[in-house]
Scaffold this active site. Structure first.
Site, PDB file in Angstrom:
ATOM      1  N   GLY A   1      36.510 125.569  23.650  1.00 51.36           N
ATOM      2  CA  GLY A   1      36.426 124.937  24.975  1.00 51.36           C
ATOM      3  C   GLY A   1      36.570 125.865  26.165  1.00 51.36           C
ATOM      4  O   GLY A   1      36.067 125.573  27.244  1.00 51.36           O
TER       5      GLY A   1
ATOM      6  N   GLU B   1      43.282 127.878  28.463  1.00 50.29           N
ATOM      7  CA  GLU B   1      42.921 126.599  27.836  1.00 50.29           C
ATOM      8  C   GLU B   1      41.906 125.877  28.717  1.00 50.29           C
ATOM      9  O   GLU B   1      41.963 125.991  29.943  1.00 50.29           O
ATOM     10  CB  GLU B   1      44.180 125.718  27.786  1.00 50.29           C
ATOM     11  N   ASP B   2      41.027 125.108  28.103  1.00 53.48           N
ATOM     12  CA  ASP B   2      40.098 124.315  28.910  1.00 53.48           C
ATOM     13  C   ASP B   2      40.814 123.121  29.554  1.00 53.48           C
ATOM     14  O   ASP B   2      40.721 122.902  30.745  1.00 53.48           O
ATOM     15  CB  ASP B   2      38.898 123.852  28.065  1.00 53.48           C
TER      16      ASP B   2
ATOM     17  N   ASP C   1      45.681 117.791  27.465  1.00 54.93           N
ATOM     18  CA  ASP C   1      45.633 116.337  27.349  1.00 54.93           C
ATOM     19  C   ASP C   1      47.009 115.863  26.867  1.00 54.93           C
ATOM     20  O   ASP C   1      47.903 115.645  27.670  1.00 54.93           O
ATOM     21  CB  ASP C   1      44.496 115.982  26.384  1.00 54.93           C
TER      22      ASP C   1
ATOM     23  N   LYS D   1      45.594 116.874  32.534  1.00 56.20           N
ATOM     24  CA  LYS D   1      45.586 115.417  32.721  1.00 56.20           C
ATOM     25  C   LYS D   1      46.954 114.859  33.112  1.00 56.20           C
ATOM     26  O   LYS D   1      47.061 113.686  33.480  1.00 56.20           O
ATOM     27  CB  LYS D   1      45.071 114.725  31.454  1.00 56.20           C
TER      28      LYS D   1
ATOM     29  N   PHE E   1      37.558 110.823  29.672  1.00 56.81           N
ATOM     30  CA  PHE E   1      37.095 111.884  28.773  1.00 56.81           C
ATOM     31  C   PHE E   1      36.053 112.714  29.499  1.00 56.81           C
ATOM     32  O   PHE E   1      35.070 112.188  30.024  1.00 56.81           O
ATOM     33  CB  PHE E   1      36.532 111.320  27.467  1.00 56.81           C
TER      34      PHE E   1
ATOM     35  N   ASP F   1      33.454 119.615  25.236  1.00 50.74           N
ATOM     36  CA  ASP F   1      32.427 118.924  24.463  1.00 50.74           C
ATOM     37  C   ASP F   1      32.798 117.487  24.171  1.00 50.74           C
ATOM     38  O   ASP F   1      33.953 117.081  24.243  1.00 50.74           O
ATOM     39  CB  ASP F   1      32.235 119.617  23.111  1.00 50.74           C
TER      40      ASP F   1
ATOM     41  N   ARG G   1      28.653 121.138  26.064  1.00 56.67           N
ATOM     42  CA  ARG G   1      29.471 122.296  26.440  1.00 56.67           C
ATOM     43  C   ARG G   1      28.787 123.155  27.506  1.00 56.67           C
ATOM     44  O   ARG G   1      29.441 123.816  28.291  1.00 56.67           O
ATOM     45  CB  ARG G   1      29.741 123.197  25.225  1.00 56.67           C
TER      46      ARG G   1
HETATM   47  P1  IMP Z   1      45.834 118.268  23.625  1.00 48.41           P
HETATM   48  O1  IMP Z   1      46.268 119.042  22.416  1.00 48.41           O
HETATM   49  O2  IMP Z   1      45.948 116.773  23.414  1.00 48.41           O
HETATM   50  O3  IMP Z   1      46.507 118.717  24.904  1.00 48.41           O
HETATM   51  O4  IMP Z   1      44.278 118.453  23.780  1.00 48.41           O
HETATM   52  C1  IMP Z   1      43.718 119.669  24.136  1.00 48.41           C
HETATM   53  C2  IMP Z   1      42.352 119.857  23.518  1.00 48.41           C
HETATM   54  O5  IMP Z   1      41.703 118.603  23.276  1.00 48.41           O
HETATM   55  C3  IMP Z   1      41.451 120.609  24.471  1.00 48.41           C
HETATM   56  O6  IMP Z   1      41.486 121.993  24.215  1.00 48.41           O
HETATM   57  C4  IMP Z   1      40.090 119.990  24.195  1.00 48.41           C
HETATM   58  O7  IMP Z   1      39.428 120.696  23.170  1.00 48.41           O
HETATM   59  C5  IMP Z   1      40.386 118.592  23.725  1.00 48.41           C
HETATM   60  N1  IMP Z   1      40.290 117.607  24.811  1.00 48.41           N
HETATM   61  C6  IMP Z   1      41.289 116.899  25.373  1.00 48.41           C
HETATM   62  N2  IMP Z   1      40.844 116.107  26.352  1.00 48.41           N
HETATM   63  C7  IMP Z   1      39.515 116.318  26.417  1.00 48.41           C
HETATM   64  C8  IMP Z   1      38.472 115.788  27.259  1.00 48.41           C
HETATM   65  O8  IMP Z   1      38.654 114.956  28.170  1.00 48.41           O
HETATM   66  N3  IMP Z   1      37.223 116.261  27.017  1.00 48.41           N
HETATM   67  C9  IMP Z   1      36.939 117.185  26.059  1.00 48.41           C
HETATM   68  N4  IMP Z   1      37.881 117.707  25.263  1.00 48.41           N
HETATM   69  C10 IMP Z   1      39.159 117.269  25.433  1.00 48.41           C
HETATM   70 MG    MG Z   2      36.935 119.876  21.876  1.00 51.85          MG
END
Ligand code: IMP
Ligand code: MG
Length: 195
Positions: free
Chosen positions: A64, A119-120, A123, A151, A172, A179, A185
């Site tokens: 990402g 990090e992208d 979440d 977020k 999302f 992606d 992407r």
């Molecule tokens: P976390 O571990 O829940 O914080 O999620 C982080 C990862 O989930 C990111 O690096 C993304 O790859 C994916 N992700 C979380 N939210 C989104 C979104 O809104 N769109 C796309 N990918 C997401």
């Molecule tokens: Mg992803």
């Protein structure tokens, strides 16, 4: 193919829609111009944050962060090394599975170096939480996180990102590296999707 009637931004042309994989895009959230301006400002802050002789390793979390990394590092005006981490992804789901598996991590030393994890999007926070734990055991001189999007739904993070591009809506999001089931992407902007 996306339904043009569902797109509500002026730049939405057939060329953009043709890049998608069938799930409908809902709206533009951050334009390419807005992203470029913000990424450049973050890079300036990163440049100013470190001491001139700090040994800085910028670690992008794939996949990402690939576009964000490429843009960010080009505006960092100090010596850096660049490497990547590969963690398991969500697959085709739009929700966090909670499990983060490291498939590749840098072969070179982490100990005593300044690590900037890129990090992208944050979440649930599970990904950075697990990665930060694993990197800390390798005793870096410092560990900071730079996330394009946050977020702000994660609670009790042991590490808060020092640099955040945008406080993102809970929708999302896709594009600029993010992606949905590997689609979107390569969009130069960030859009929300019907999840
Ligand atoms: P976390 O571990 O829940 O914080 O999620 C982080 C990862 O989930 C990111 O690096 C993304 O790859 C994916 N992700 C979380 N939210 C989104 C979104 O809104 N769109 C796309 N990918 C997401
Ligand atoms: Mg992803």
């Amino acid at each position: 193919m996306a339904d043009p009637a569902q797109i509500d931004w002026p730049e939405a042309t057939g060329a953009w829609l043709a890049r998608g994989g069938g799930t409908r895009l809902r709206s533009m959230v951050y334009s390419a111009e807005v992203i470029q301006e913000r990424v450049r400002a973050m890079a300036e802050e990163i440049t100013a944050h470190y001491e001139p002789d700090d040994d800085l390793l910028v670690l992008g979390l794939l996949k990402g962060s690939f576009i964000f990394m490429a843009d960010l590092v080009r505006w960092i005006e100090r010596p850096i090394h660049v490497d990547f981490l590969v963690a398991s992804s969500y697959g085709a789901e739009v929700r966090s599975s909670g499990a983060v598996k490291l498939l590749y991590d840098p072969a070179g030393p982490i100990e005593g170096r300044h690590i900037l994890l890129v990090e992208d999007i944050i979440d649930s926070g599970t990904t950075i939480e697990r990665l930060a734990d694993s990197l800390r055991t390798r005793r870096p001189a410092s560990l900071e996180i730079c996330a394009l999007l946050h977020k702000h739904i994660a609670i009790d993070l042991s590490i808060e990102p020092r640099w955040v591009g945008f406080d993102a809506p809970s929708d999302f999001l896709v594009g600029y590296g993010l992606d949905h089931a590997e689609d979107y992407r390569h969009l130069p902007f960030v859009a929300s999707i019907h999840g």
